[in-house]
Each structure stands twice: as C-alpha cells, then as structure tokens.
Design a protein around this motif. Structure first.
Motif, PDB file in Angstrom:
ATOM      1  N   CYS A 128     -18.699   4.947   9.413  1.00 51.92           N
ATOM      2  CA  CYS A 128     -18.601   5.901   8.314  1.00 51.92           C
ATOM      3  C   CYS A 128     -20.017   6.309   7.886  1.00 51.92           C
ATOM      4  CB  CYS A 128     -17.848   5.278   7.148  1.00 51.92           C
ATOM      5  SG  CYS A 128     -17.796   6.344   5.695  1.00 51.92           S
ATOM      6  N   CYS A 165     -20.443   5.016   3.892  1.00 54.94           N
ATOM      7  CA  CYS A 165     -20.527   3.602   3.509  1.00 54.94           C
ATOM      8  C   CYS A 165     -20.984   2.713   4.661  1.00 54.94           C
ATOM      9  CB  CYS A 165     -19.191   3.101   2.954  1.00 54.94           C
ATOM     10  SG  CYS A 165     -17.886   2.978   4.196  1.00 54.94           S
ATOM     11  N   CYS A 202     -14.785   7.010   6.930  1.00 54.26           N
ATOM     12  CA  CYS A 202     -13.564   6.226   6.737  1.00 54.26           C
ATOM     13  C   CYS A 202     -12.652   7.042   5.812  1.00 54.26           C
ATOM     14  CB  CYS A 202     -13.873   4.844   6.174  1.00 54.26           C
ATOM     15  SG  CYS A 202     -14.442   4.832   4.466  1.00 54.26           S
ATOM     16  N   CYS A 205     -13.725   7.055   2.001  1.00 55.38           N
ATOM     17  CA  CYS A 205     -14.857   7.905   1.640  1.00 55.38           C
ATOM     18  C   CYS A 205     -14.489   9.380   1.783  1.00 55.38           C
ATOM     19  CB  CYS A 205     -16.064   7.586   2.512  1.00 55.38           C
ATOM     20  SG  CYS A 205     -16.831   6.000   2.116  1.00 55.38           S
TER      21      CYS A 205
HETATM   22 ZN   LIG Z   1     -16.731   4.988   4.145  1.00 56.14          ZN
END
Ligand SMILES: [Zn+2]
Length: 166
Positions: free
Chosen positions: A90, A93, A122, A125
């Motif tokens: 991701c 994050c 992800c 997010c």
């Molecule tokens: Zn994420």
C-alpha cells in the motif's frame, strides 16, 4: 524438438506458445526461466549447455503485446502491472497485501488511468482517502508512482526471439 512450450509474461499472464527450440534460446540467453519442466524429463544439449526441456517458461521482463517501445508515466496503465510494480504494498500505509489500485489525483476530478497517477493501496486506505488528493486527505505517498522500468535492450532481444518463432 517438435514440442511446443507455453510462455508466460513476467506478470504470469499467458503470452504465447512457441517451439521448444525457441524456448531453449530464451532460457540460454537468460531472458526467461523454467516454471514447469517437460515430463518425461528430456535434456536438450547444445554445444554449450544442457537444459531440461521446459513445458512452461516465464519471461523475466514484462513484454507488451503488441510491442510498445515506450512506456512512460502517461501510458495507460494495467491495474495488474501497477500492483506488481508496487509489490502489492500500500502506497499510503506500506502494508503488504494491497489488492486495490488508487488514483492519486482522483478519477472523479479528471485523474487519469496512467502509471504516474496510480498506486497500489489497501482497501482501508483507498476507502479512507476517497475522492481526495493525498494532501487533502493528509495521507502522503510513501513513493512517487512511475512507469514500470523497462530495459529496452532486453525487451528487443525478447521480441526478436518471439518474432523469429512465428
Ligand atoms: Zn494502506
């Protein structure tokens, strides 16, 4: 050597089926690796090498079909390749296992489906960022998205081999 060998692209997508002799050339030139060996096992010998005959090989570099020599940040992107390029991490994050692709500049506001505007994200997010820029969402990118790197010399070598096989 009338056997035909399945060729997968670097992203594991089906790419082509070629004569075994061509597959062996791709292997000896380090342009591909064997994923599955032919059964029963049969070793192909030439002057310099002895290679188990493959049933399926994988190209080490991604090859576009039809050949497209220039892939840049503005090139329309494949979501699969964006995920592979970002190693399924991701971009917000850093978690592994990202399964969605996020438009950095939101699509709803004109952001394009191009390599310079797409990152792996992800689901959490992606949902949290919604239709905002990273700045607006307070979610800075961990890296700047770029077109996947291509080694043109290697790509041309692969194309040459594949063209010769047809
Ligand atoms: Zn994420």
């Amino acid at each position: 050597m009338n056997t035909r060998v399945r060729v997968l692209n670097a992203t594991y997508e089906d790419f082509d089926v070629i004569p075994a002799a061509r597959a062996v050339v791709l292997l000896t030139e380090d342009l591909a690796i064997t994923l599955v060996e032919h059964t029963p096992r049969f070793v192909v010998r030439s002057q310099h090498v002895a290679i188990p005959l493959p049933r399926t090989i994988q190209l080490l570099e991604y090859v576009h079909t039809p050949p497209r020599p220039v892939v840049d940040d503005d090139t329309r992107a494949s979501f699969k390749i964006v995920l592979a390029r970002d190693h399924h991490r991701c971009a917000y994050c850093g978690d592994a296992g990202a399964t969605t692709v996020d438009h950095v500049y939101p699509r709803s506001r004109g952001g394009g489906d191009n390599y310079g505007n797409l990152v792996a994200a992800c689901a959490d997010c992606n949902g949290r960022k919604a239709d905002r820029t990273p700045e607006e969402a307070g979610m800075p990118l961990l890296w700047v998205p770029r077109a996947p790197r291509t080694d043109h010399k290697r790509q041309h070598a692969i194309w040459r081999e594949l063209t010769l096989s047809n």
